[in-house]
Design a protein around this motif. Structure first.
Motif, PDB file in Angstrom:
ATOM      1  N   PHE A 281      39.489  38.260  62.971  1.00 20.22           N
ATOM      2  CA  PHE A 281      40.306  37.174  63.483  1.00 20.22           C
ATOM      3  C   PHE A 281      39.666  36.555  64.714  1.00 20.22           C
ATOM      4  N   LEU A 282      39.182  37.431  65.600  1.00 23.17           N
ATOM      5  CA  LEU A 282      38.537  36.939  66.813  1.00 23.17           C
ATOM      6  C   LEU A 282      37.330  36.091  66.438  1.00 23.17           C
ATOM      7  N   THR A 285      38.563  32.665  64.808  1.00 18.31           N
ATOM      8  CA  THR A 285      39.125  31.674  65.717  1.00 18.31           C
ATOM      9  C   THR A 285      38.112  31.275  66.779  1.00 18.31           C
ATOM     10  N   GLY A 286      37.221  32.199  67.111  1.00 19.00           N
ATOM     11  CA  GLY A 286      36.163  31.864  68.056  1.00 19.00           C
ATOM     12  C   GLY A 286      35.327  30.705  67.529  1.00 19.00           C
ATOM     13  N   LEU A 287      35.169  30.676  66.201  1.00 15.42           N
ATOM     14  CA  LEU A 287      34.408  29.605  65.574  1.00 15.42           C
ATOM     15  C   LEU A 287      35.036  28.245  65.829  1.00 15.42           C
TER      16      LEU A 287
ATOM     17  N   MET B   1      31.383  39.831  69.224  1.00 13.24           N
ATOM     18  CA  MET B   1      30.636  39.268  68.078  1.00 13.24           C
ATOM     19  C   MET B   1      29.884  38.020  68.516  1.00 13.24           C
ATOM     20  N   THR B   4      30.676  34.023  68.088  1.00 15.37           N
ATOM     21  CA  THR B   4      31.731  33.315  68.804  1.00 15.37           C
ATOM     22  C   THR B   4      31.161  32.502  69.956  1.00 15.37           C
ATOM     23  N   MET B 107      52.446  37.455  74.881  1.00 18.18           N
ATOM     24  CA  MET B 107      52.136  38.739  74.238  1.00 18.18           C
ATOM     25  C   MET B 107      50.643  39.052  74.325  1.00 18.18           C
ATOM     26  N   ASN B 112      46.290  42.248  76.394  1.00 22.36           N
ATOM     27  CA  ASN B 112      44.988  42.239  77.041  1.00 22.36           C
ATOM     28  C   ASN B 112      45.020  42.991  78.380  1.00 22.36           C
ATOM     29  N   PHE B 183      50.767  36.229  64.671  1.00 22.41           N
ATOM     30  CA  PHE B 183      49.612  35.399  64.329  1.00 22.41           C
ATOM     31  C   PHE B 183      49.131  34.634  65.564  1.00 22.41           C
ATOM     32  N   LEU B 186      47.437  36.868  68.111  1.00 23.08           N
ATOM     33  CA  LEU B 186      46.031  37.182  67.791  1.00 23.08           C
ATOM     34  C   LEU B 186      45.119  36.022  68.160  1.00 23.08           C
ATOM     35  N   MET B 187      45.582  34.781  67.948  1.00 25.32           N
ATOM     36  CA  MET B 187      44.754  33.628  68.293  1.00 25.32           C
ATOM     37  C   MET B 187      44.478  33.584  69.796  1.00 25.32           C
ATOM     38  N   LEU B 189      44.661  36.088  71.817  1.00 29.90           N
ATOM     39  CA  LEU B 189      43.860  37.256  72.145  1.00 29.90           C
ATOM     40  C   LEU B 189      42.380  36.947  71.938  1.00 29.90           C
ATOM     41  N   ALA B 190      42.085  36.228  70.852  1.00 30.71           N
ATOM     42  CA  ALA B 190      40.706  35.826  70.586  1.00 30.71           C
ATOM     43  C   ALA B 190      40.191  34.973  71.742  1.00 30.71           C
ATOM     44  N   ARG B 193      39.550  37.148  74.871  1.00 32.63           N
ATOM     45  CA  ARG B 193      38.375  38.029  74.798  1.00 32.63           C
ATOM     46  C   ARG B 193      37.083  37.235  74.934  1.00 32.63           C
ATOM     47  N   ASN B 194      37.174  35.910  74.784  1.00 30.60           N
ATOM     48  CA  ASN B 194      35.966  35.094  74.920  1.00 30.60           C
ATOM     49  C   ASN B 194      35.680  34.708  76.366  1.00 30.60           C
ATOM     50  N   MET B 228      45.200  24.127  69.932  1.00 30.72           N
ATOM     51  CA  MET B 228      45.050  24.405  68.512  1.00 30.72           C
ATOM     52  C   MET B 228      46.265  25.165  67.985  1.00 30.72           C
TER      53      MET B 228
END
Lengths: 289, 306
Positions: A281-282, A285-287, B1, B4, B107, B112, B183, B186-187, B189-190, B193-194, B228
């Motif tokens: 998922f990360l 969405t990072g994309l 990853m 990203t 959340m 995090n 959902f 999680l977005m 959270l992504a 983390r970036n 988004m």
């Protein structure tokens, strides 16, 4: 978190402010987590009592008499086993087909140069804008003409078109260094072989994540099965559960037992693969971000 | 990853390796694309065209009869049931879009921040999302029962929530928020983390803390994600059908009958497929216009802030 600790060591003033935030945050986290888990626990508590306790005049949080009777009855009566089988088969077929079609298409869009590539890719992405729901009537008519109402192909096929998955895979393939492919091309490997033995191994997480997301989506899909399935023994579990409502009437223990049985496989899959789902998922969405 | 951080996605098409067309690629490309292309054309492209064509005809579920031009659309603009359904859809979106986005952000921040509990917290917030819709609705229905429901017990009431004109839609909204917020979490959270950790360390050295850290670093980095999330949520909320269909059947007095529900009824219970197709086309146009307006607004805001 690292930065919190560095800030914490700065000065007593800051430490106090951070402590206050931590307490407020912990309180909010606990409260929200409890609110989000409570309905599931309440369903479980209901499923574990004898039927008469669910409508008893005295309200109790826990069963007075713990029993698995509701689960046993649900499994014995009706088609729950059959529905679970249908769901598993459909979700598996959808997942495997979606992955195969999307990986091949994404590889072509990302790595191969051919006439009309942008046009075809653009058309594919157009599907982002048109919700599946808008296509229900023609899809139903087509399935009717093909005689695929109430059949596994009829349930599965419209679910394997997944432009989002192609978009994610393409983004991932785009970021893989070109030398990977060049070397394999030198060795005379064909496109399928390169995809299989060069690109797939380095894409492990994202493929897993998309597969799990597809599986969950297909398992939980309601609208299309609802349209295309008309007979009780072809129903998937989400659909079948709406039937138990009619069949069991106000037998809440059995309703909750059925609900939990229907949710269990996917919940288990999620708990087992939580890390992969999150990572994928990360990445996905990072994309976009 | 690592992908990203790279410039991947649509924009990356320009910088993909060897932009010149290689002659040997046409055949493998055709073979690789064929399976997807066939399913895409059969199950998306042709049905999409057919939806539009059907909207110009008088059709039943099984056959297309007369070509009537834009008559269905003329009926549509004067159809109070359609406008009521559209209004209900917007009302649902109003009740869900902001709360789902804000709560998802909150959340994600909590998950995090509390590193040691993050797996547990994340699991708790996300688990409802993996429930099939009928499981979610069964549980909601059971909790909201007038006499034996736990909600009424806790509140000391006997309210029949789904039969209540004022409460039916808000309750569907609350159930939906519980069900799908994972959902969005999680977005976010992504996005979180970036954010590079050294940004925080630098700011902490400058004396920033608590809310100031959030305002200086976290929020600017998350703003595109929030944008988004908002538009994805808006589209998702506009597409509501299953929740109201199962929980309230559109009632009481059609106050929860949404656009897709009206389309479904028109097609499958009244077998007026041409009119249903017109509703579908109007619906797609509204969703597309909303996303375009949002994209335009986002770009305008970004330019003004830059």
């Amino acid at each position: 978190m690292k930065h919190a600790k560095t800030a914490l060591m700065q000065a007593p003033m800051q430490a106090r402010s951070n402590l206050a935030w931590t307490v407020i945050g912990a309180g909010a986290a606990l409260l929200l987590a409890a609110m989000w888990v409570a309905p599931l626990l309440w369903a479980l508590s209901t499923a574990l009592r004898p039927e008469h306790e669910t409508v008893s005049a005295v309200f109790r949080w826990l069963p007075q008499q713990w029993t698995l009777e509701a689960f046993a009855r649900v499994l014995a009566a009706g088609n729950v086993g059959r529905w679970l089988f249908n769901s598993a088969l459909v979700a598996l077929l959808v997942t495997v087909l979606t992955m195969a079609l999307s990986l091949m298409a994404a590889y072509a869009f990302s790595q191969l140069r051919f006439r009309g590539r942008s046009l075809v890719f653009g058309l594919t992405m157009l599907a982002f804008l048109v919700p599946f729901e808008a296509l229900l009537v023609p899809l139903f008519r087509m399935m009717n003409q093909l005689g695929l109402i109430n059949s596994y192909p009829g349930i599965v096929l419209p679910q394997v078109v997944a432009p989002v998955v192609i978009y994610v895979f393409k983004g991932f393939f785009d970021a893989i260094p070109a030398d990977f492919r060049e070397a394999a091309v030198m060795d005379g490997a064909g496109a399928l072989r390169i995809l299989w033995s060069v690109y797939l191994p380095v894409s492990g997480n994202i493929v897993w994540a998309m597969a799990i997301v597809s599986f969950i989506g297909a398992w939980n899909n309601f609208l299309w099965p609802f349209i295309i399935i008309t007979s009780n023994d072809m129903m998937t579990i989400p659909l079948g559960l709406t039937q138990t409502y009619d069949a069991f009437g106000v037998r809440y223990a059995q309703l909750m037992a059925g609900a939990l049985l229907g949710a269990l496989p996917v919940a288990l899959a999620y708990v087992l693969f939580q890390r992969r789902v999150t990572q994928g998922f990360l990445a996905a969405t990072g994309l976009k971000g | 990853m690592n992908i990203t951080s790279g410039d991947a996605g649509m924009g990356a098409r320009i910088q993909t390796p060897t932009p010149t067309r290689r002659r040997g690629d046409a055949l493998p490309a055709a073979l690789l694309l064929a399976p997807f292309a066939v399913t895409f054309v059969l199950f998306f492209f042709l049905p999409a065209l057919e939806t539009f064509y059907m909207s110009l005809t008088e059709s039943s579920l099984t056959r297309t009869n007369a070509f009537v031009g834009f008559a269905n659309y003329a009926t549509l603009v004067r159809d109070p049931s359609f406008w009521a359904a559209l209004g209900n859809t917007f009302y649902f979106a109003l009740l869900t879009v902001l709360p789902l986005t804000a709560l998802g952000l909150l959340m994600a921040l909590l998950v995090n921040h509390f590193t040691r509990a993050s797996n547990w917290l994340q699991g708790a917030f996300f688990l409802p999302f993996v429930l099939p819709i009928s499981v979610m609705t069964l549980i909601a229905d059971w909790m909201l029962q007038p006499s034996s429901g736990v909600v009424n017990y806790v509140l000391g009431m006997q309210r029949a929530w789904f039969a209540d004109l004022a409460w039916a839609m808000p309750m569907v909204a609350i159930a939906t928020i519980w069900w799908t917020v994972g959902f969005n979490m999680l977005m976010f959270l992504a996005g979180l983390r970036n954010i590079p950790l050294d940004l925080y360390e630098a700011a902490a050295l400058d004396g920033a803390r608590g809310l100031a850290l959030f305002r200086a670093i976290t929020w600017p980095a998350l703003r595109p994600v929030a944008g988004m999330a908002l538009v994805l949520q808006l589209i998702a909320s506009m597409k509501i059908f299953g929740q109201t269909y199962i929980m309230t059947s559109g009632g009481p007095f059609n106050t929860t009958r949404v656009t897709l529900h009206y389309m479904y009824e028109t097609a499958f219970t009244q077998s007026d497929a041409g009119y249903a197709a017109a509703i579908a086309v109007a619906f797609v146009v509204i969703v597309v216009v909303l996303s375009l307006v949002h994209a335009g607004l986002a770009r305008w805001l970004a330019r003004r802030n830059a």
